[in-house]
Design an enzyme around this catalytic site. Sequence first.
Site, PDB file in Angstrom:
ATOM      1  N   GLU A 106       0.571  -9.527   9.265  1.00 35.88           N
ATOM      2  CA  GLU A 106      -0.474 -10.405   8.723  1.00 35.88           C
ATOM      3  C   GLU A 106      -0.235 -11.848   9.150  1.00 35.88           C
ATOM      4  O   GLU A 106      -1.173 -12.609   9.354  1.00 35.88           O
ATOM      5  CB  GLU A 106      -0.541 -10.271   7.193  1.00 35.88           C
ATOM      6  CG  GLU A 106      -1.178  -8.944   6.787  1.00 35.88           C
ATOM      7  CD  GLU A 106      -0.700  -8.372   5.469  1.00 35.88           C
ATOM      8  OE1 GLU A 106      -0.068  -9.094   4.678  1.00 35.88           O
ATOM      9  OE2 GLU A 106      -0.960  -7.166   5.240  1.00 35.88           O
ATOM     10  N   LYS A 118       3.215  -9.871  -1.010  1.00 40.90           N
ATOM     11  CA  LYS A 118       2.145 -10.623  -0.327  1.00 40.90           C
ATOM     12  C   LYS A 118       1.651 -11.741  -1.259  1.00 40.90           C
ATOM     13  O   LYS A 118       2.442 -12.268  -2.035  1.00 40.90           O
ATOM     14  CB  LYS A 118       1.033  -9.676   0.126  1.00 40.90           C
ATOM     15  CG  LYS A 118       1.600  -8.494   0.922  1.00 40.90           C
ATOM     16  CD  LYS A 118       0.571  -7.675   1.626  1.00 40.90           C
ATOM     17  CE  LYS A 118       1.286  -6.549   2.376  1.00 40.90           C
ATOM     18  NZ  LYS A 118       0.379  -5.763   3.208  1.00 40.90           N
ATOM     19  N   SER A 125       1.648   1.809   3.871  1.00 45.58           N
ATOM     20  CA  SER A 125       1.183   2.776   2.852  1.00 45.58           C
ATOM     21  C   SER A 125       2.284   3.700   2.340  1.00 45.58           C
ATOM     22  O   SER A 125       2.046   4.875   2.071  1.00 45.58           O
ATOM     23  CB  SER A 125      -0.008   3.581   3.389  1.00 45.58           C
ATOM     24  OG  SER A 125      -1.087   2.713   3.698  1.00 45.58           O
ATOM     25  N   GLU A 183       6.251  -1.305  11.288  1.00 43.92           N
ATOM     26  CA  GLU A 183       5.028  -1.202  10.493  1.00 43.92           C
ATOM     27  C   GLU A 183       3.825  -1.069  11.426  1.00 43.92           C
ATOM     28  O   GLU A 183       3.298  -2.072  11.912  1.00 43.92           O
ATOM     29  CB  GLU A 183       4.844  -2.461   9.639  1.00 43.92           C
ATOM     30  CG  GLU A 183       5.958  -2.689   8.649  1.00 43.92           C
ATOM     31  CD  GLU A 183       5.478  -3.484   7.437  1.00 43.92           C
ATOM     32  OE1 GLU A 183       5.646  -2.993   6.328  1.00 43.92           O
ATOM     33  OE2 GLU A 183       4.924  -4.586   7.623  1.00 43.92           O
ATOM     34  N   GLY A 228      -1.847  -1.132   4.284  1.00 44.82           N
ATOM     35  CA  GLY A 228      -2.900  -1.360   3.301  1.00 44.82           C
ATOM     36  C   GLY A 228      -4.117  -0.469   3.488  1.00 44.82           C
ATOM     37  O   GLY A 228      -5.152  -0.687   2.871  1.00 44.82           O
ATOM     38  N   ASN A 286       7.074  -5.996  -0.772  1.00 44.56           N
ATOM     39  CA  ASN A 286       6.418  -7.183  -0.209  1.00 44.56           C
ATOM     40  C   ASN A 286       5.174  -7.427  -1.055  1.00 44.56           C
ATOM     41  O   ASN A 286       4.177  -6.735  -0.903  1.00 44.56           O
ATOM     42  CB  ASN A 286       6.050  -6.908   1.258  1.00 44.56           C
ATOM     43  CG  ASN A 286       5.196  -8.016   1.853  1.00 44.56           C
ATOM     44  OD1 ASN A 286       5.081  -9.102   1.279  1.00 44.56           O
ATOM     45  ND2 ASN A 286       4.603  -7.743   3.015  1.00 44.56           N
ATOM     46  N   HIS A 294       5.716 -10.737   9.866  1.00 46.85           N
ATOM     47  CA  HIS A 294       4.842  -9.678   9.336  1.00 46.85           C
ATOM     48  C   HIS A 294       3.538  -9.686  10.132  1.00 46.85           C
ATOM     49  O   HIS A 294       3.057 -10.732  10.541  1.00 46.85           O
ATOM     50  CB  HIS A 294       4.574  -9.929   7.851  1.00 46.85           C
ATOM     51  CG  HIS A 294       3.875  -8.787   7.193  1.00 46.85           C
ATOM     52  ND1 HIS A 294       2.518  -8.600   7.303  1.00 46.85           N
ATOM     53  CD2 HIS A 294       4.351  -7.745   6.468  1.00 46.85           C
ATOM     54  CE1 HIS A 294       2.188  -7.489   6.652  1.00 46.85           C
ATOM     55  NE2 HIS A 294       3.283  -6.952   6.139  1.00 46.85           N
TER      56      HIS A 294
END
Length: 249
Positions: A96, A11, A212, A166, A172, A9, A94
Amino acid sequence: MRKKVIAGNWKMNMLPDAAIRFIDELTPLVKDTQNEVVLCVPYTDLFYALLSAQNTNIKIGAQNMHWEESGAYTGEVSGQMLKTIGVEYVIIGHSERRQYFAETDETVNKKLKAAFKYGLKPIVCVGETLEQREEGKAKEIVTMQIEKDLEGLTEEQVSNTIIAYEPIWAIGTGKTATSEDANEMTKTIREKISNIYGQNIANGVIIQYGGSVKSSNAKELFSMSDIDGGLVGGASLKSDEFAKIVNYN
Ligand code: PGA
C-alpha cells in the site's frame, strides 16, 4: 528451527482506547505461545500500545519510517524516534505504501539500512500484482524486489530481516494464495537469498506470508516448510480472531 513470527498490521485503524482494550484482551490469550507476537499499529497508538504491552510477550511495531534521522521532512517519523520510545519492529515497503505513496525498492533499501542503524527489526514486504502473476512474471518480480531491497546489507543484517511475501492480489480481497503457491514463492525467495548470501544465512531468514490470513487458513499456511508465520491485516483487528491465528499450532 526458525521461529514463527505472527505480526498484525492494523493499517489506518484503531483509536487509542480501542488499541488499549485490544492489547488487554489479547494478553491472556497469547501469553503461552512460543510464537513471536507483534502488533504494527498507527503512530498515534504507539505510545499507548507500548504501555499496554509492557510486561507481556506482545511486541510493538510501526508501519513505516523515514530513512533520515531528523530534518525538514514534514509529516515523517524517523527510525530514531521510533526506537527512542521503545518500538521494536517496523514494516517497510508494504504494497500500500508502494502503491499509494510512491515507495520504490530504492526507498525501501534506504529505510531498511536506517532501521538497522537504529536497532529496529524490519519486516520488508514484497509481492506481485495479479497482472504480473497472470503474465507468469511473479517469481521474476519478487526476486528482483529481494535483490534491490536487500542490496548492500551485511550478512548479519540479512539474517535479521523478516521478509513478508504478500501477493498484492491477496491483500484485503479475501483471496488467499494456496498454501502450495505461497510456499513455492517463499522457497524462491529463500533460494534467491541463498544465491547472494549463502545457504546458511538463507536457512535462518524468517519469511512470512501475508494476504487474507485468518484463523481458518493460518494452520495450513504456517505449517508449510518455508512459511515462518504471517503478516495479518484485517484479521488482526479482532483480538479473539488474532489470538487464534497466533495460537494456530
Ligand atoms: P490482509 O492484509 O490480511 O487484510 O489481506 C495483509 C497486509 O496487508 O499486510
